[in-house]
Structures are given as structure tokens and as C-alpha cells.
Design a protein around this motif. Structure first.
Motif, PDB file in Angstrom:
ATOM      1  N   MET A  23       0.820  -1.200   0.000  1.00  0.00           N
ATOM      2  CA  MET A  23       0.000   0.000   0.000  1.00  0.00           C
ATOM      3  C   MET A  23       0.860   1.258   0.000  1.00  0.00           C
ATOM      4  O   MET A  23       0.605   2.209  -0.759  1.00  0.00           O
ATOM      5  CB  MET A  23      -0.900  -0.008   1.230  1.00  0.00           C
ATOM      6  CG  MET A  23      -2.015   1.002   1.174  1.00  0.00           C
ATOM      7  SD  MET A  23      -3.261   0.599   2.373  1.00  0.00           S
ATOM      8  CE  MET A  23      -2.365   0.885   3.869  1.00  0.00           C
ATOM      9  N   PHE A  26       2.321   1.682  -3.328  1.00  0.00           N
ATOM     10  CA  PHE A  26       1.329   2.111  -4.320  1.00  0.00           C
ATOM     11  C   PHE A  26       1.088   3.603  -4.243  1.00  0.00           C
ATOM     12  O   PHE A  26       0.938   4.294  -5.238  1.00  0.00           O
ATOM     13  CB  PHE A  26       0.029   1.352  -4.082  1.00  0.00           C
ATOM     14  CG  PHE A  26      -0.987   1.559  -5.168  1.00  0.00           C
ATOM     15  CD1 PHE A  26      -0.900   0.825  -6.345  1.00  0.00           C
ATOM     16  CD2 PHE A  26      -1.983   2.510  -5.036  1.00  0.00           C
ATOM     17  CE1 PHE A  26      -1.807   1.034  -7.345  1.00  0.00           C
ATOM     18  CE2 PHE A  26      -2.886   2.711  -6.043  1.00  0.00           C
ATOM     19  CZ  PHE A  26      -2.809   1.969  -7.206  1.00  0.00           C
ATOM     20  N   ILE A  27       1.065   4.107  -3.007  1.00  0.00           N
ATOM     21  CA  ILE A  27       0.795   5.535  -2.852  1.00  0.00           C
ATOM     22  C   ILE A  27       2.026   6.377  -3.128  1.00  0.00           C
ATOM     23  O   ILE A  27       1.946   7.449  -3.732  1.00  0.00           O
ATOM     24  CB  ILE A  27       0.241   5.804  -1.440  1.00  0.00           C
ATOM     25  CG1 ILE A  27      -1.171   5.237  -1.339  1.00  0.00           C
ATOM     26  CG2 ILE A  27       0.217   7.279  -1.130  1.00  0.00           C
ATOM     27  CD1 ILE A  27      -1.693   5.180   0.053  1.00  0.00           C
ATOM     28  N   VAL A  96       2.895   8.052 -13.696  1.00  0.00           N
ATOM     29  CA  VAL A  96       1.433   8.061 -13.603  1.00  0.00           C
ATOM     30  C   VAL A  96       0.895   9.482 -13.610  1.00  0.00           C
ATOM     31  O   VAL A  96      -0.233   9.735 -14.008  1.00  0.00           O
ATOM     32  CB  VAL A  96       0.986   7.280 -12.354  1.00  0.00           C
ATOM     33  CG1 VAL A  96       1.196   8.089 -11.100  1.00  0.00           C
ATOM     34  CG2 VAL A  96      -0.480   6.881 -12.466  1.00  0.00           C
ATOM     35  N   ALA A  97       1.691  10.458 -13.226  1.00  0.00           N
ATOM     36  CA  ALA A  97       1.225  11.841 -13.188  1.00  0.00           C
ATOM     37  C   ALA A  97       1.044  12.407 -14.592  1.00  0.00           C
ATOM     38  O   ALA A  97       0.473  13.480 -14.747  1.00  0.00           O
ATOM     39  CB  ALA A  97       2.201  12.703 -12.396  1.00  0.00           C
ATOM     40  N   TRP A  99      -0.784  11.072 -16.906  1.00  0.00           N
ATOM     41  CA  TRP A  99      -2.180  10.890 -17.338  1.00  0.00           C
ATOM     42  C   TRP A  99      -3.120  11.517 -16.310  1.00  0.00           C
ATOM     43  O   TRP A  99      -3.558  10.886 -15.364  1.00  0.00           O
ATOM     44  CB  TRP A  99      -2.476   9.404 -17.511  1.00  0.00           C
ATOM     45  CG  TRP A  99      -1.772   8.849 -18.698  1.00  0.00           C
ATOM     46  CD1 TRP A  99      -2.143   8.979 -19.990  1.00  0.00           C
ATOM     47  CD2 TRP A  99      -0.565   8.106 -18.695  1.00  0.00           C
ATOM     48  NE1 TRP A  99      -1.249   8.369 -20.825  1.00  0.00           N
ATOM     49  CE2 TRP A  99      -0.267   7.822 -20.052  1.00  0.00           C
ATOM     50  CE3 TRP A  99       0.329   7.653 -17.711  1.00  0.00           C
ATOM     51  CZ2 TRP A  99       0.868   7.104 -20.427  1.00  0.00           C
ATOM     52  CZ3 TRP A  99       1.439   6.945 -18.087  1.00  0.00           C
ATOM     53  CH2 TRP A  99       1.701   6.673 -19.439  1.00  0.00           C
ATOM     54  N   GLN A 100      -3.380  12.801 -16.519  1.00  0.00           N
ATOM     55  CA  GLN A 100      -4.279  13.503 -15.597  1.00  0.00           C
ATOM     56  C   GLN A 100      -5.582  13.893 -16.300  1.00  0.00           C
ATOM     57  O   GLN A 100      -6.308  14.762 -15.842  1.00  0.00           O
ATOM     58  CB  GLN A 100      -3.617  14.784 -15.095  1.00  0.00           C
ATOM     59  CG  GLN A 100      -2.307  14.542 -14.421  1.00  0.00           C
ATOM     60  CD  GLN A 100      -1.742  15.833 -13.868  1.00  0.00           C
ATOM     61  OE1 GLN A 100      -2.466  16.764 -13.583  1.00  0.00           O
ATOM     62  NE2 GLN A 100      -0.433  15.865 -13.701  1.00  0.00           N
ATOM     63  N   VAL A 102      -8.489  12.825 -16.559  1.00  0.00           N
ATOM     64  CA  VAL A 102      -9.818  12.725 -15.953  1.00  0.00           C
ATOM     65  C   VAL A 102     -10.067  13.834 -14.950  1.00  0.00           C
ATOM     66  O   VAL A 102     -11.093  13.840 -14.289  1.00  0.00           O
ATOM     67  CB  VAL A 102     -10.020  11.360 -15.267  1.00  0.00           C
ATOM     68  CG1 VAL A 102     -10.067  10.254 -16.285  1.00  0.00           C
ATOM     69  CG2 VAL A 102      -8.941  11.132 -14.237  1.00  0.00           C
ATOM     70  N   ARG A 103      -9.148  14.800 -14.834  1.00  0.00           N
ATOM     71  CA  ARG A 103      -9.398  15.868 -13.860  1.00  0.00           C
ATOM     72  C   ARG A 103     -10.519  16.784 -14.342  1.00  0.00           C
ATOM     73  O   ARG A 103     -10.910  16.757 -15.500  1.00  0.00           O
ATOM     74  CB  ARG A 103      -8.106  16.666 -13.630  1.00  0.00           C
ATOM     75  CG  ARG A 103      -7.731  17.548 -14.804  1.00  0.00           C
ATOM     76  CD  ARG A 103      -6.489  18.349 -14.471  1.00  0.00           C
ATOM     77  NE  ARG A 103      -6.127  19.184 -15.597  1.00  0.00           N
ATOM     78  CZ  ARG A 103      -5.422  18.776 -16.640  1.00  0.00           C
ATOM     79  NH1 ARG A 103      -5.015  17.514 -16.699  1.00  0.00           N
ATOM     80  NH2 ARG A 103      -5.135  19.600 -17.640  1.00  0.00           N
ATOM     81  N   GLU A 104     -11.027  17.604 -13.423  1.00  0.00           N
ATOM     82  CA  GLU A 104     -12.118  18.530 -13.709  1.00  0.00           C
ATOM     83  C   GLU A 104     -11.701  19.492 -14.812  1.00  0.00           C
ATOM     84  O   GLU A 104     -10.570  19.990 -14.828  1.00  0.00           O
ATOM     85  CB  GLU A 104     -12.470  19.303 -12.434  1.00  0.00           C
ATOM     86  CG  GLU A 104     -13.591  20.294 -12.575  1.00  0.00           C
ATOM     87  CD  GLU A 104     -14.898  19.624 -12.923  1.00  0.00           C
ATOM     88  OE1 GLU A 104     -15.097  18.482 -12.496  1.00  0.00           O
ATOM     89  OE2 GLU A 104     -15.720  20.228 -13.638  1.00  0.00           O
ATOM     90  N   ARG A 107      -9.458  22.852 -14.619  1.00  0.00           N
ATOM     91  CA  ARG A 107      -8.543  22.823 -13.469  1.00  0.00           C
ATOM     92  C   ARG A 107      -7.117  22.709 -14.016  1.00  0.00           C
ATOM     93  O   ARG A 107      -6.859  21.942 -14.953  1.00  0.00           O
ATOM     94  CB  ARG A 107      -8.858  21.611 -12.598  1.00  0.00           C
ATOM     95  CG  ARG A 107      -8.278  21.708 -11.206  1.00  0.00           C
ATOM     96  CD  ARG A 107      -8.625  20.421 -10.457  1.00  0.00           C
ATOM     97  NE  ARG A 107      -8.453  20.546  -9.027  1.00  0.00           N
ATOM     98  CZ  ARG A 107      -7.283  20.421  -8.419  1.00  0.00           C
ATOM     99  NH1 ARG A 107      -6.188  20.182  -9.115  1.00  0.00           N
ATOM    100  NH2 ARG A 107      -7.209  20.544  -7.102  1.00  0.00           N
ATOM    101  N   PHE A 110      -1.456  19.251 -12.671  1.00  0.00           N
ATOM    102  CA  PHE A 110      -0.441  19.153 -11.624  1.00  0.00           C
ATOM    103  C   PHE A 110       0.939  19.152 -12.281  1.00  0.00           C
ATOM    104  O   PHE A 110       1.189  18.420 -13.236  1.00  0.00           O
ATOM    105  CB  PHE A 110      -0.661  17.874 -10.827  1.00  0.00           C
ATOM    106  CG  PHE A 110       0.509  17.495  -9.987  1.00  0.00           C
ATOM    107  CD1 PHE A 110       0.778  18.172  -8.791  1.00  0.00           C
ATOM    108  CD2 PHE A 110       1.381  16.485 -10.390  1.00  0.00           C
ATOM    109  CE1 PHE A 110       1.862  17.826  -8.024  1.00  0.00           C
ATOM    110  CE2 PHE A 110       2.472  16.143  -9.622  1.00  0.00           C
ATOM    111  CZ  PHE A 110       2.711  16.808  -8.432  1.00  0.00           C
TER     112      PHE A 110
ATOM    113  N   GLN B 799     -11.299  17.056  -7.901  1.00  0.00           N
ATOM    114  CA  GLN B 799     -11.050  16.184  -9.045  1.00  0.00           C
ATOM    115  C   GLN B 799      -9.746  16.594  -9.717  1.00  0.00           C
ATOM    116  O   GLN B 799      -9.725  17.350 -10.671  1.00  0.00           O
ATOM    117  CB  GLN B 799     -12.215  16.274 -10.034  1.00  0.00           C
ATOM    118  CG  GLN B 799     -13.532  15.812  -9.476  1.00  0.00           C
ATOM    119  CD  GLN B 799     -13.555  14.329  -9.195  1.00  0.00           C
ATOM    120  OE1 GLN B 799     -12.777  13.564  -9.771  1.00  0.00           O
ATOM    121  NE2 GLN B 799     -14.399  13.908  -8.282  1.00  0.00           N
ATOM    122  N   SER B 800      -8.631  16.051  -9.199  1.00  0.00           N
ATOM    123  CA  SER B 800      -7.326  16.451  -9.740  1.00  0.00           C
ATOM    124  C   SER B 800      -6.899  15.600 -10.915  1.00  0.00           C
ATOM    125  O   SER B 800      -6.090  16.018 -11.726  1.00  0.00           O
ATOM    126  CB  SER B 800      -6.260  16.346  -8.654  1.00  0.00           C
ATOM    127  OG  SER B 800      -6.119  14.984  -8.304  1.00  0.00           O
ATOM    128  N   GLY B 801      -7.468  14.373 -10.999  1.00  0.00           N
ATOM    129  CA  GLY B 801      -7.060  13.482 -12.071  1.00  0.00           C
ATOM    130  C   GLY B 801      -5.769  12.728 -11.759  1.00  0.00           C
ATOM    131  O   GLY B 801      -5.286  11.953 -12.583  1.00  0.00           O
TER     132      GLY B 801
END
Lengths: 148, 822
Positions: A23, A26-27, A96-97, A99-100, A102-104, A107, A110, B799-801
Motif C-alpha cells: 500500500m 502504491f501511494i 502516472v502523473a 495521465w491527468q 480525468v481531472r475537472e 482545473r 499538476f 477532481q485532480s485526475g
């Protein structure tokens, strides 16, 4: 503490540790493959605890379930790794950062401001299958580490 | 032979079929041949109606006393057990089922109406094939007309109040669709809306009447349910209701336990007795008093809406915005007579309430006079005819309101003859419009008799018939109505003299034999008798005056259109011509009918015929159960020919025609003199203060007085003069706006009155409610809708994605859940 309980306790400790390690990994990690490995590790932690419970109850249900889990995890690993390879072929990135999507909407993305400086001699790429095309690095926006 | 039970079903079915075919195939396949299914369907329906009529005539000779009727059940629409509880005073308390059967009836009244409707409709459809040729909505027109004929034939042949109401509304819808046929025209759309809304007021009354009938009689069927041929008399079940003290508690006895034969099923008690059924008529089980009056008055309100009578007459003249064949068919010959038909059908109900009969007569007579006065000054040819229709419908109601068999048949006879000559007149007006490029203002054309000889001739026949010139149709029927009113007045006066001589109310045995106690004059109180004498006396003179006005305005329109110098508006594009054969043929047929129907059916002048055959129309109608069974006053006899009444009405008609010819033939200077006289022009001019006080002169005087130091005196004089002027100008305003000519020209300001009294307040209230809805209700709803949006705006930031963020959120959430379990 009776023998059986002691034994179960040991199993649960080991399983819990493995699960927690997975865990945390993963994080904390951002490399897709490492994240996938961590997820598998969490699964194995659960498997260990199941085996322990199986032994404690002196029934083989837990063990059987673990066998199923291994089979399913193998399938899942095949699919997940294939997806990761596809993503890598598309973008040349394992971060992994990257592919963002799906964010709003609206916005700001990152942006990792703390990119460590990479040493020159280390820029060798993972060896892919011969069919793979060597991706070109996006020089304009070095926001994501090529290796994580 | 023909089974009349089959015929009665085919008569409405054929126009319905034609309507469906035209509606489905019209726009794609039939196109300019859309009139063919309509003409064939309605024409065949007319032939079937004729067959039905002859069969009914044959059957009614063999019919038992009480008249001939045949009931044809089709299916049961609704059947609710225990729908209404007769609680008070019922012995024992019981409930009745609400049962609505789709049932057709065949009797004299129905077959007469069917023949009239389908005959006029066939000819109008043929006329419209020429008139509407090339219109974009050709298929729409014929589909609507066929649908209307279906609805109208159903209206006159159903045997149930609910179905009567349904088809009452159906003809209203067809009327609305056809008035607004040219819906691109704002006036047409507004006229359709107006007709629909005004009719709603009437329908409201009609619906209330139905509710009252239901709660009073416990059924809405006309007929007695059960086997009509078996002749089982249910009169034992029916309480003979005292008409004077009639009240619901008395009526409830209708449901007394069955006593007939001992085999009657427990369920077969009162439900077999219809509202207008033979057994109820025979036993006289009708409620009088206030309840009976309320039922009749509400029915009358419904009839007023449909038949354009006094308070609700305003929609019919505006309905002339529709195509002219529609005006001829719906707004002159058929639909507007639905109210007359309904009142005639409900004759037994009206017989129970003499006050309601007087009311019917008063409404009719007043409307006749009012519409006649308005028609005098209208410039629109179709509008003159529309007011004439309102006026003639008033005549019909006047006849119905007398409550004698002669009066009711006279009203129906007037309905019958009026359909022919008014259809001729409207179709003639349509022919004129067709030639004049849709111009209908009589000031813009004239002297058309050489251009349109056939239209001229048929219009002349129609005008003579409407004016009441013997031997044309209108004379006989109008004379019959006048005679019936005259006789009614005479009977009342006779009764009053009898009472004076006896010094008290006369018992019912003293009245003429053949009267049931209900219909007799003996049941009337002195007050009712006096009131009736007053009312019928006035109505007789009003009707005679109306006959004069009718003759005058009819010939005014006729002479303005066809005589005088030849004038053709430029819209005709220089080729004004007689209409094609498809339009002149119906005109000629209808004109021929208008010539002969009166003479053919009414031979009261012919004393060589045996009694009872002289007025074949009335004798035929009198076999309808609602008019037959001794309920309606049989005196005076149907055969009576009123020589004095006829002579006076002919004289009056001739005077009207003569006056119109004197004024409108040749020099029309007298018309202008008369118009200015009735417009109170001289009165207005005499009071015109601007002429009396030339301002220059006043100012000079004022200046001189002020120089002489009399300023305060001049000011005081000025105020005085101002006060005088206000007093003087009040009659001046009256003269300008309320002169007889203005009143007639502006239709007695009914439209303005309704606009200010009803339409505008309603608009104001609805605007208020609409704004309340928009600002109050809508904003509340919007506020509620804003809550999720606001919550979303807060949560959206999460919702940061980023996958690690989601993983962390999951972990924390699970930890939270676990912590909450501890």
C-alpha cells in the motif's frame, strides 16, 4: 496463547506487513510498473492472511481461494502490463502523473516542481520487444521524469 | 325491407369514413380530388336518412299511443355500480349505477334532423368543391366538414345526455377548426378562439344541468332501458311526482321495490326508467319547482351558447371569418340549431317548469329583436346574414318556449325551413365573394344582377323566403311561430278571465281536456299567469317588429348587392363572372327547396284535406315520444291557420320590403337623411358649443372686461360656463356614442362591454398569476436547483485526475470507516 492462535498471529503479521508495504509503495511511487507490482504485493498480503486463516480453521477453503486469486492475478497482470506497454508506446512515459486527463475541466494540471536532476549516463531506455518504436522525448516540456 | 337499426349506424359511419380517408390519403394521394370521398359519404348518408325517414313514417302509423321510438344499443361505455346514493327519504335507501350506453335512437325528431343536416351538408360539400378549389388546405377542409357531419348526425341520434354532451363538444371542435381554417389570418384565429371560449360558458351550464339531472333522476338515458317492444309499463315503479312541491326526496321514490309480475330481478328497478322515456312521460314523473327551473335554465344556458342566443350571441357574427360554405353549413343551417334540437328534445323537462318556458321565450324573442336591430346597419354582407341567423334562432326559441305542441313544432318547422333559405343566402354570399375577389363589404360592390344572374335569382328567392313572403318557406314557419305565441297569449288571457270570474284559482278539471295536470294552465299561480300574459304579449309584438326588421334588412342587403349602379371592386381583377356549375347547382337546388318545403309540408290553408293531415310536418314530429304522450298542450290544434296573424305578418313583411326598395332603389339620399336622423346628427350639431361660442368673440369680450377692471367677475363667469358646458356635453357624448344608429352599427357595444367587464379583468388576473408563477414559484424551484450546483462547485476542486491522490483518498476513507467501527 495456544499454538494455533500463535501460528495464525504470525501469518497475519507477515500478511499485514506485506499488505502495508504494498500500500505504501502504491501511494508513494509514480512508476506505473512499480505501482502495479505494489498492488500485486497487497494481493499477496491478503493471500497470506487467507492461508493463515485456512490453517487456523483447519479447512482448505482459504488455500483454495488463494489458488484462484493467483490465477486471477496472473490474468490481471497480463492485461495490466499490456495496457502499460500500450501507454508507454503512445507517450514514452511511465510516470502516472502524466495521465491527468480525468481531472475537472478547467482545473490546472499538476506540475511536479521537484524534478530531480538526472545523470547523463543513466539515460538508457527499457528494452522493449523488437516491434516497439523508440519514443522521442518531449524536450519542450520536461515536466515528467522519463524514469521514475 | 331495410333494417332501420342498420341504417342509423351507417348514417354517421359514412361521413366518419370519408373524414378518415380524406385525412389519411388527402395530402399525399387525393390532393385536388379530396371532395369526392366527402361528397359520396355525405350524399350516401343523406340517401340513408331519407330511407330512414320513410321507414319511420311507415312505422309510426303502427306505433302504440305514446309515439314511436326505436332504441339501438351499440355498446356500453361505462358501468359503475353504486355510483350515486339516494340517501334522503328513499324507501329503502339505495344506490344507482352510473351506466353510460352508446345508444342510438330512431324517432321522428331524429330522422327529421338527420335528413335536414345531411341534405344541406351534401349541397354545401358540392358547393365547396368549387368554392375552395385551389386552396392549400383543400383536404383539411373536407376532412373537417366530414367530421362535422359525423358529429352532428351523432348529436341528433344519440339517446343519452352524456353522449349528447360529447358530440355537442365534437361539433364545437369542428366549428372551431373551421372558423380558424385560415389560421394565418389573425382575425380568423381570434374568431375561432372567441367562439370556443364563449361556447365554454354555455357548456358549463349544460354540464351543470347534466349533474342536476343525474342527482335528481338518477339516470342520464333518454329512453327506458329494457325491451321497448315488450311494452312493460314501469309506471308502477315511478312515483307520480307532484310538480308544484317537487323536491329530490319525492323523486327518490322512483326506486320503489319492483312489483311487476314478481319475476323482476332486484337490479331492474328504477334504472329502466329514462329521463325522457315513455313511461316517465306517461306518469309525469318530473320535478318542478326551483329544481326543475334550475335544470331547465342551465340547459337553456347551454343551448344559448351553441345557438348564439342573447347573453352568448357574440361569437356567431365573428365566426363569419371562416370559409363561406362553413358559415352556410355550420353557422346557419345545422350546428347552431343543436341548441334548438336539445330544448325540443328536453320538452318534458321544460313542461314541468312554466317559468323556464317563459324564460326560453323571452330569451328567444329578445335575441330576435336585438339581432334584427343590429343587422339593420351592418355593411358586411355575411355579417348581416349572421345576425339574421341569430334573429331567426331567436324565433325558434320563441316557438319552443310557448310549450304547446303547435309552438314546439312551429319552432322545429322554422328550424327546418330556415336551414334551406339561410343556406341559399350564405352560399349566394359565397358566390358573390368568389366573383368579387373575397370582398364582402356591400359599399364596395353593387348592381351585380347582370354579372351573376343565377346567384341573383337564387338570392332573391332566399331573401323572399327569409322575409316571410308567401308562399315561400319562411312565411309558413314564421307565421306558425307567431300564431303559436298569439294562441298562447290568448289561452293565458282566457284562463285569467276565467279566474277573475270564479274569484280564485280554477281547478285543473276546468281546463281543456287532453291536458295533463302538468301542462295545464290550472297548475299556474296567479302571479305566473300575469307574468306570462305580460311576457307573451310583449313577445308577440316584438316578434312582429322583428319580422318587419327581417324583411327590411334582408332586402337592404339584397338591393345593395344586386341592384343600383354596377360596381365591382378592383380585387376582382376585371373578370367578375358567374360562379361555376358546381356552385350554382347547389344554389338552385336549395332555392327550389326553399320555395316548396313550406307549401308542401304546411297545408293548413287547405281546408279540403282531412284534419290531421294539413300540417304533415308537425303531425310527423308529434309522433316523437317527447312531444307525443299527452304531456304537451294539444291546443290549439296543429291544423289551425291563423288568418289574422298571417295577414299581419305578410303586411309587415311587405312594408319592410317596400321600405327597403323605396330607400335603396335609385337615389339613396333618403338613406343618408335617415341615417343622420338616427345618428342624432342634428342634436349633436345643435349642442355643438364650438359654434355657439366663437372663441375670438369670447376672448375679445374677456379682454374688454378685464380692461374695465372686472377680472374677478369674468373668472367667476368662466367657471360657471365651464360647469354648464360639462352638463351640456353629457348628452352630447350620449348623442355621439349612444345614438340609435351608432348602437346598431356597433352591435350595442356588447363586444366592448364583455371586453371591459370580463376579458380585461380576466387578463389582468392571469397576468398577475403568471408573474407570480414566474417570479415566486419559479425562483423557489431555481433556488432548490442551485443547491446541488453549489455543492458541486465546492467538490469539483477535488477532481485532480492524479491517480496517487485517488489512492490516498481511498486509503484515508477506509481508515475513517474502520475508525468509526471501533
Amino acid at each position: 496463547m495456544p499454538e494455533a492462535s500463535q501460528q495464525l498471529f504470525n501469518y497475519l503479521i507477515v500478511g499485514g506487513l506485506v499488505f502495508a508495504l504494498g500500500m505504501i509503495g502504491f501511494i508513494a511511487r509514480r512508476n506505473l510498473i512499480v505501482m502495479f507490482l505494489c498492488a500485486e504485493m497487497m494481493l499477496q498480503g491478503v493471500s497470506i492472511s487467507l492461508v493463515g486463516w485456512g490453517r487456523y480453521h483447519d479447512r482448505l477453503g482459504g488455500q483454495m481461494l488463494v489458488l484462484f486469486m493467483i490465477a486471477v492475478a496472473a490474468c490481471e497482470a497480463g492485461i495490466a502490463l499490456a495496457l502499460i506497454v500500450m501507454l508507454y508506446q503512445k507517450s514514452g512515459k511511465l510516470d502516472v502523473a502524466f495521465w491527468q486527463g480525468v481531472r475537472e475541466e478547467g482545473r490546472a494540471a499538476f506540475v511536479d516542481r521537484n524534478v530531480p536532476i538526472e545523470r547523463e549516463q543513466e539515460d538508457h531506455w527499457p528494452r522493449l520487444t523488437p516491434a516497439g518504436i523508440e519514443p522521442t522525448l518531449d524536450e519542450e516540456a520536461p515536466l515528467h521524469r522519463s524514469r521514475v | 325491407m331495410f333494417a332501420i337499426e342498420k341504417l342509423i349506424l351507417w348514417i354517421p359511419a359514412l361521413p366518419l369514413l370519408a373524414a378518415l380517408i380524406t385525412a389519411l390519403l388527402g395530402p399525399k394521394f387525393l390532393r385536388s380530388t379530396c371532395h369526392i370521398p366527402a361528397i359520396i359519404g355525405i350524399g350516401a348518408s343523406f340517401l340513408f336518412s331519407l330511407l330512414l325517414l320513410t321507414e319511420v313514417r311507415r312505422e309510426q302509423y303502427a306505433a302504440p299511443a305514446g309515439g314511436f321510438e326505436r332504441i339501438v344499443p351499440v355498446w356500453t361505455w361505462a358501468n359503475l355500480d353504486g355510483a350515486y346514493e339516494f340517501a334522503e327519504g328513499a324507501q329503502p335507501p339505495h344506490s344507482v349505477p352510473l351506466r353510460i350506453d352508446v345508444v342510438m335512437r330512431i324517432d321522428a325528431l331524429t330522422s327529421m334532423m338527420l335528413c335536414m343536416v345531411t341534405f344541406v351538408a351534401t349541397l354545401v360539400a358540392i358547393f365547396a368543391a368549387g368554392y375552395m378549389h385551389g386552396d392549400r388546405g383543400y383536404w383539411r377542409f373536407f376532412s373537417y366538414v366530414s367530421l362535422f357531419v359525423f358529429s352532428m348526425t351523432m348529436l341528433v341520434s344519440v339517446s343519452n345526455f352524456v353522449l349528447l354532451f360529447v358530440f355537442w363538444e365534437a361539433v364545437g371542435v369542428c366549428s372551431y377548426l373551421l372558423i380558424g381554417f385560415w389560421y394565418e389570418k389573425p382575425e380568423a384565429a381570434a374568431a375561432g378562439k372567441k367562439a370556443f371560449l364563449v361556447n365554454r360558458v354555455g357548456d358549463f351550464g349544460f354540464a351543470l344541468a347534466l349533474f342536476l339531472i343525474w342527482t335528481t333522476y338518477g339516470t342520464l338515458d333518454f329512453h327506458d332501458r329494457g325491451d321497448p317492444a315488450s311494452g312493460v309499463s314501469d309506471s308502477a315503479d315511478v312515483a307520480a311526482v307532484d310538480t308544484v312541491s317537487g323536491s329530490p326526496s319525492v323523486v327518490a321514490r322512483v326506486a320503489a321495490p319492483p312489483v311487476v309480475g314478481g319475476v323482476a330481478a332486484p337490479g331492474a328497478r328504477s334504472e329502466t326508467v329514462g329521463v325522457l322515456g315513455k313511461s316517465r312521460i306517461a306518469s309525469g314523473g318530473y320535478v318542478g319547482g326551483a329544481l326543475g327551473f334550475a335544470i331547465c335554465a342551465l340547459l337553456l344556458l347551454g343551448a344559448c351558447g351553441k345557438s348564439a342566443q342573447f347573453p352568448l350571441h357574440v361569437w356567431l357574427p365573428d365566426a363569419m371569418e371562416g370559409p363561406t360554405p362553413v358559415s352556410a353549413l355550420i353557422h346557419a343551417a345545422t350546428m347552431v340549431t343543436a341548441g334548438v334540437y336539445m330544448v325540443a328534445r328536453c320538452t318534458p323537462l321544460f313542461m314541468a317548469s312554466p317559468d323556464a318556458q317563459v324564460l326560453v321565450s323571452c330569451v328567444g324573442g329578445f335575441t330576435a329583436l336585438l339581432a334584427g336591430l343590429i343587422a339593420l346597419t351592418q355593411w358586411d354582407l355575411k355579417r348581416v346574414l349572421a345576425y339574421s341567423t341569430v334573429s331567426q334562432l331567436g324565433f325558434m326559441f320563441l316557438g319552443l318556449g310557448t310549450g304547446t305542441l303547435a309552438g314546439i313544432t312551429a319552432g322545429m318547422f322554422h328550424l327546418f325551413t330556415h336551414a334551406f333559405f339561410k343556406a341559399v343566402l350564405f352560399l349566394g354570399a359565397g358566390s358573390v365573394m368568389h366573383a368579387m375577389g373575397n370582398v364582402i363589404d356591400m359599399r364596395r360592390f353593387g348592381g351585380l344582377r347582370r354579372i351573376m344572374p343565377i346567384t341573383y335569382g337564387t338570392f332573391l328567392i332566399g331573401s323572399l323566403a327569409l322575409a316571410g313572403v308567401p308562399p315561400l318557406a319562411g312565411f309558413w314557419s314564421k307565421d306558425a311561430v307567431l300564431g303559436a305565441v298569439h294562441d298562447k297569449l290568448h289561452a293565458y288571457e282566457h284562463q285569467f278571465e276565467l279566474r277573475q270570474a270564479q274569484g280564485g284559482p280554477v281547478s285543473s278539471e276546468m281546463t281543456e281536456p287532453g291536458h295533463s295536470p302538468m301542462g295545464g294552465l290550472g297548475a299556474l299561480t296567479d302571479g305566473q299567469l300575469m307574468c306570462g300574459i305580460q311576457a307573451y304579449g310583449w313577445l308577440y309584438y316584438a316578434a312582429t317588429l322583428t319580422a318587419f326588421l327581417t324583411a327590411f334588412y334582408t332586402f337592404r342587403a339584397f338591393l345593395l348587392t344586386f341592384h343600383g349602379a354596377e360596381r365591382v371592386p378592383h380585387e376582382a381583377h376585371g373578370h367578375a363572372h358567374e360562379s361555376p356549375a358546381s356552385m350554382t347547382f347547389p344554389l338552385m337546388v336549395l332555392a327550389a327547396a326553399a320555395c316548396v318545403v313550406g307549401l308542401f309540408f304546411d297545408q293548413t290553408y287547405n281546408s279540403s284535406l282531412p284534419s290531421g293531415q294539413r300540417h304533415s310536418f308537425a303531425a310527423f314530429l308529434a309522433s316523437a315520444p317527447q312531444l307525443a304522450a299527452g304531456l304537451v298542450g294539444q291546443t290549439p290544434a296543429l291544423d289551425a291557420f291563423h288568418l289574422s296573424v298571417a295577414a299581419s305578418s305578410v303586411l309587415v313583411a311587405m312594408a319592410g320590403i317596400g321600405l327597403a326598395m323605396y330607400l335603396y332603389l335609385g337615389d339613396t339620399r333618403e338613406v343618408r337623411v335617415l341615417a343622420s336622423l338616427f345618428n342624432l346628427d342634428g342634436f349633436v350639431q345643435a349642442l355643438d358649443v364650438r359654434r355657439v361660442f366663437a372663441w375670438r368673440w369670447v376672448l375679445a369680450l374677456d379682454g374688454a372686461a378685464r380692461r374695465a377692471g372686472l377680472g374677478s367677475v369674468v373668472t367667476a363667469l368662466g367657471y360657471l360656463l365651464g360647469g354648464v358646458l360639462i352638463i351640456v356635453s353629457a348628452p352630447l357624448l350620449v348623442g355621439m356614442y349612444l345614438s340609435p344608429y351608432r348602437l346598431s352599427q356597433r352591435k350595442f357595444y356588447f363586444d366592448e362591454l364583455y371586453d371591459w367587464a370580463i376579458v380585461r379583468p380576466l387578463r389582468g388576473v392571469s397576468a398577475l398569476l403568471a408573474s407570480a408563477d414566474r417570479w415566486l414559484i419559479d425562483s423557489l424551484v431555481n433556488l432548490l436547483g442551485a443547491v446541488p450546483a453549489a455543492a458541486g462547485a465546492v467538490l469539483r476542486r477535488l477532481q485532480s485526475g492524479l491517480v496517487p491522490f485517488y489512492a490516498l483518498a481511498m486509503l484515508l476513507a477506509i481508515l475513517l470507516l474502520l475508525a468509526s467501527q471501533l
